[in-house]
Design a protein around this motif. Structure first.
Motif, short mmCIF file in Angstrom:
data_model
loop_
_atom_site.label_atom_id
_atom_site.label_comp_id
_atom_site.label_asym_id
_atom_site.label_seq_id
_atom_site.Cartn_x
_atom_site.Cartn_y
_atom_site.Cartn_z
N UNK A 60 -4.29 -5.00 -5.67
CA UNK A 60 -5.35 -4.69 -4.70
C UNK A 60 -5.34 -5.70 -3.54
N UNK A 61 -4.54 -6.78 -3.70
CA UNK A 61 -4.34 -7.72 -2.59
C UNK A 61 -3.13 -7.34 -1.73
N UNK A 62 -2.35 -6.36 -2.18
CA UNK A 62 -1.14 -5.94 -1.45
C UNK A 62 -1.58 -5.05 -0.30
N UNK A 63 -1.29 -5.45 0.91
CA UNK A 63 -1.86 -4.78 2.08
C UNK A 63 -1.00 -3.64 2.62
N UNK A 64 0.23 -3.53 2.14
CA UNK A 64 1.11 -2.47 2.63
C UNK A 64 1.09 -1.30 1.64
N UNK A 65 1.67 -0.19 2.09
CA UNK A 65 1.83 0.94 1.17
C UNK A 65 2.98 0.63 0.20
N UNK A 66 2.85 1.17 -1.01
CA UNK A 66 3.75 0.77 -2.08
C UNK A 66 4.11 1.97 -2.95
N UNK A 67 5.35 1.98 -3.40
CA UNK A 67 5.79 2.93 -4.43
C UNK A 67 5.74 2.22 -5.77
#
Length: 953
Positions: A700-707
């Protein structure tokens, strides 16, 4: 009519049986194969056919053949009835006279009603020993001992089945295992016919030992119809107690260190050697076997009579050099592997699914009001449900709340905040410290948690010292001398975390002790490291050395090779992932992170000076940051179609668990920044639903879109719920093979339709029905960017198939739909045919193994005449015939864009193939039509050899 003379085989004609003559004719056969005269004498005496004097005459004979001859002489002298009864005993006690089974079948012996009314008693040593083993295992498996060692519970009242899954050599799912009897079933899940070992693996606390105990109970009560006569159960950790100089023969290991026959042990052992397939060995906890004994310094042994070190006997039992043909059931924590040549089948334990958790709740809380209230609270707290997916943790949590409810007479209330595993183990410690206090009917215990721990600080420190000493040496069983040396008091033992080992050890009846579970030993080790003033920062971080990058020499030198791999001919841990198969270290590190978290400082400052606590916390945080940064950089990365993919290993899951225990947003942000990729692959990491809490805590701290790929784990519906904070960032979501049901799919629908960014949704091989299929259809309708949908091998029938087909028809983004292994049938196929007609984007469709027959196949063929987008169509393993093949041929004359048509394992004959071959004269777009496994003979297939695009064989 003249009687026919006896044949050379000694068969007496049935129309005029003479049992005396039968015994005379076959005298030498009986003398050769009757090895047990005592059992015959016992039955002849009991039915008054022989007197005590007769018995004494037989027993006085010097050799066994002489005893048999004398017994036959006496029986023949007493007439036909006695001889008939003697044959009846031989027939009824088949195990005692196993060599005579073929002969008794050959002569077709059928006793009279009179003889059948006689009582036959089984005093055969083998049968008596089997009965003793059943009693022994039945007693040991009937009850389980709770914390406190004061309460025993019936196993059948608390045991609940967990998810058992058959897997391949490479740990790919082969489907569920429905019952414990399936573990010993030689027809399902077999990976190697020559192998003798069934490996049952799973994480710590998932129920491996309980499963064995339940299996023992079923065998003891006769509920396992497997032909097993000998059941020997050993815990691998006990083999670590033997000295290097100890030697035993196999007979002593089985009889003196397990269960001794009451009579004729030599005869029992001889039977075991002769019929090893009648024996089952269970070895619990291969990963807990640690010793400095060097197996390479001694030769293998194939002689059951030669003395050898017990570990040599264990290794040769597992390899089949001793008692080849016996079944071996071996349990180990996830990650332990044994050589494939030894392995017969592999089974993974997956813990509790939501339905299992509900069943377990009903067992633990019979009161319906309390049960309903608890289930409601569990439903409102997916974080706690996630922890409860591991049966051990579930049991601890439930027992703790039972205690508080009974003690304080209050409404059972589960915490509504995030609960870590450290919280759970602090809670169970508090419960049992409170149980040591005097109880009063008038005044209730109102001590705070801090006061409770402060009052029990001494005994907790002693327990921690014992746990730590064992952890440093990979020891899980402690001798009486070791326990006494720690100055442990009787009250400390009564606390319930240490228990006496029930089995006999190498020192005879001298008691040994062990922690109730490996996770408890890890918790008290961590507790000791935190509260002991003499522990410096270097010792505090001792077990974090396991986090060094794979292959570092420093790590390899810190820990010796793990003995199980030596025993089985493996390569050990040197040069491999240093965190593999080391749950006891991993849990210790996890509890360190939890105990030194900011939230626990209020509790611990009463047990350790604040300055020392700050120093240890600072050292742990610095090391954790450095380890985390180093590990994240070391993760393997690949570039796939412009996407940077990082593959997290099981070590990464343990990292996430430790990060979550800290409950530190700072650590979570650091971990998120370290994921320098846009595709995180965490397949086959044995992640549980609780790990989704840890994953969300970081992502939830990852600010980019992710697979995100979490295929082939153990997440279930609670894991999906715990992933909710991540869905606003996830574009690719792969959750195949994860025990997800319709409830989990509903959560996906509610979350994914909020953000509408998902492009790939993989739910292959879950427990999703038509209800869940309708939620997936709504996701497809509302998420306009969804291009890939994988729904194979679930439980979708025609209704769900129709809903999905309509959603596909209305989608302008979908390009790949996988529906292999469902049951959409002809109605579903017709709906997909409508979706295919003039579809603008769909390029690949699999409707393989879906029960599609003539009408459905023809509908698809007609629809494809009006389709220019589809490139791949899989219709493998359906019920398509020549009529469908003819329709497909007509389609191919028009459709020039379809490239791959798979019709494998249908009902097409050479006639249908001829139609397809003719159509190819007018089609230049198709590159292959696969027809393997249809009704085509080899000589018929030769006719189409020149058409390379048709593959028949």
């Amino acid at each position: 009519m003249e009687k026919q003379a006896p044949s050379e085989m000694g068969i007496i004609p049935s129309e005029s049986p003479s049992y005396i003559k039968l015994l005379i004719v076959n005298r030498e056969l009986l003398v050769t194969h009757i090895r047990n005269t005592q059992c015959l004498l016992d039955n002849l005496l009991k039915n008054d056919y022989f007197s005590e004097e007769d018995s004494e005459i037989v027993c006085a004979c010097p050799t066994q053949p002489d005893k048999v001859r004398k017994l036959l002489d006496l029986a023949q002298s007493k007439g036909e009835e006695v001889c008939e009864f003697l044959l009846y005993v031989l027939q009824q006690l088949a195990d005692a006279y196993v060599d005579l089974r073929p002969w008794l079948l050959e002569i077709g012996f059928s006793p009279s009603q009179l003889i059948q009314s006689r009582v036959v008693v089984n005093t055969d040593p083998v049968s008596r020993y089997t009965q003793k083993l059943r009693h022994h295992l039945g007693r040991d498996s009937k009850f389980i001992l709770c914390y406190g060692q004061k309460e025993e519970l019936l196993l059948e009242e608390v045991y609940t089945d967990t998810i058992m899954e058959l897997v391949s050599f490479t740990n790919e799912s082969l489907g569920p295992l429905g019952s414990l009897a399936g573990l010993l079933d030689h027809s399902t899940g077999i990976l190697n016919e020559q192998g003798e070992t069934v490996l049952v693996s799973g994480d710590a606390g998932v129920g491996k030992s309980m499963l064995l105990r339940r299996l023992q109970g079923l065998w003891a009560s006769g509920q396992l119809d497997t032909g097993i006569k000998f059941f020997f159960h050993f815990r691998c950790r006990m083999f670590s107690c033997f000295k290097d100089s100890d030697t035993l023969c196999l007979q002593d290991l089985l009889f003196k260190h397990y269960c001794y026959p009451e009579q004729d042990p030599e005869e029992v052992f001889a039977f075991l050697l002769r019929f090893p397939h009648t024996a089952l060995f269970t070895f619990d906890g291969l990963d807990e076997l640690h010793s400095d004994f060097d197996l390479s310094s001694v030769p293998d042994t194939s002689s059951p009579l030669a003395p050898a070190h017990p570990l040599v006997l264990l290794a040769n039992l597992l390899s089949g050099k001793l008692l080849k043909g016996a079944t071996k059931l071996l349990t180990a924590r996830t990650g332990i592997e044994i050589p494939r040549q030894l392995l017969r089948k592999k089974v993974f334990l997956r813990g509790f699914s939501p339905s299992h958790l509900q069943a377990y709740t009903r067992q633990m809380f019979p009161d319906r009001t309390l049960q309903s209230r608890l289930l409601d609270q569990l439903e409102a707290n997916p974080n706690l449900c996630s922890l409860c997916a591991v049966p051990l943790f579930c049991w601890i949590i439930f027992r703790c709340f039972q205690h508080f409810h009974a003690t304080f007479d209050t409404t059972l209330q589960l915490p509504d905040c995030k609960v870590t595993l450290t919280d759970v183990f602090l809670l169970v410690t508090e419960v049992h410290l409170n149980r040591t206090q005097p109880t009063s009917l008038v005044q209730r215990n109102t001590r705070s948690q801090a006061e409770t721990f402060r009052s029990g600080q001494g005994m907790l420190h002693t327990l921690g010292q014992v746990a730590h000493q064992g952890m440093e040496k990979n020891l899980f069983v402690f001798s009486q001398e070791q326990v006494q040396a720690s100055q442990m008091q009787e009250g400390d033992l009564q606390l319930g975390f240490l228990r006496a080992v029930p089995e006999l050890g190498p020192e005879g009846e001298q008691p040994s002790y062990e922690f109730f579970h490996i996770t408890l030993q890890a918790f008290f080790t961590a507790f000791f490291l935190v509260v002991d003033n003499k522990v410096g920062t270097q010792e505090l971080l001792r077990f974090f050395q396991e986090w060094a990058p794979p292959g570092e020499a420093a790590v390899a030198s810190c820990f010796p090779r793990s003995l199980p791999f030596q025993c089985l001919g493996g390569s050990g841990l040197v040069g491999e992932d240093p965190f593999k198969n080391r749950d006891h270290f991993q849990f210790t590190n996890l509890f360190l992170c939890g105990l030194l978290s900011k939230a626990k400082q209020k509790l611990l400052r009463h047990l350790v000076p604040v300055a020392a606590l700050k120093r240890k916390r600072k050292a742990l945080w610095a090391h954790l940051f450095a380890s985390l940064r180093s590990y994240l950089k070391s993760l393997p990365r690949v570039q796939v179609e412009g996407v940077s993919q990082v593959h997290g290993m099981p070590t990464f899951i343990w990292m996430l668990r430790c990060i979550y225990e800290t409950q530190s947003e700072k650590v979570g942000k650091l971990a998120a920044r370290g994921i320098c990729a846009n595709y995180l692959k965490l397949t086959f990491c044995n992640a549980y639903s609780a790990d989704c809490s840890a994953l969300s805590f970081v992502l939830h701290h990852f600010r980019k879109r992710l697979a995100l790929s979490l295929d082939n784990n153990n997440l279930n519906d609670y894991g999906v719920q715990e992933l909710q904070p991540c869905f606003s960032r996830l574009t690719i979501i792969r959750l195949s093979v994860n025990q997800i049901t319709d409830r989990g799919v509903k959560v996906l629908y509610e979350e994914l339709t909020k953000y509408k960014i998902v492009t790939f949704l993989g739910l292959y091989n879950n427990q999703i029905t038509d209800v869940g299929a309708k939620y997936v259809a709504r996701i497809l309708e509302e998420c306009k960017s969804l291009a890939y949908l994988k729904l194979g091998l679930i439980i979708i029938a025609s209704d769900g198939g129709i809903c999905l087909a309509l959603a596909v028809k209305n989608s302008k983004s979908i390009c790949d739909v996988g529906m292999w292994g469902n049951t959409v049938g002809d109605e579903g196929a017709k709906a997909f045919a409508e979706a295919l007609r003039n579809h603008p984007s769909l390029t690949s469709l699999s409707l393989a193994f879906n029960g599609i027959s003539t009408e459905g196949g023809k509908s698809l063929a007609r629809a494809l005449q009006q389709n220019t987008s589809l490139r791949i169509l899989w219709l493998t393993k359906n019920e398509l015939n020549d009529e469908v093949a003819e329709s497909l041929a007509e389609m191919l004359k028009i459709n020039q864009t379809l490239q791959h048509l798979w019709l494998i394992q249908n009902q097409i004959t050479a006639k249908g193939v001829a139609h397809l071959a003719d159509a190819l004269q007018e089609n230049t777009g198709i590159t292959e039509i696969c027809l393997n496994g249809n009704l085509i003979k080899p000589e018929e297939a030769k006719v189409f050899e020149d058409e390379k695009r048709i593959i028949c064989l």
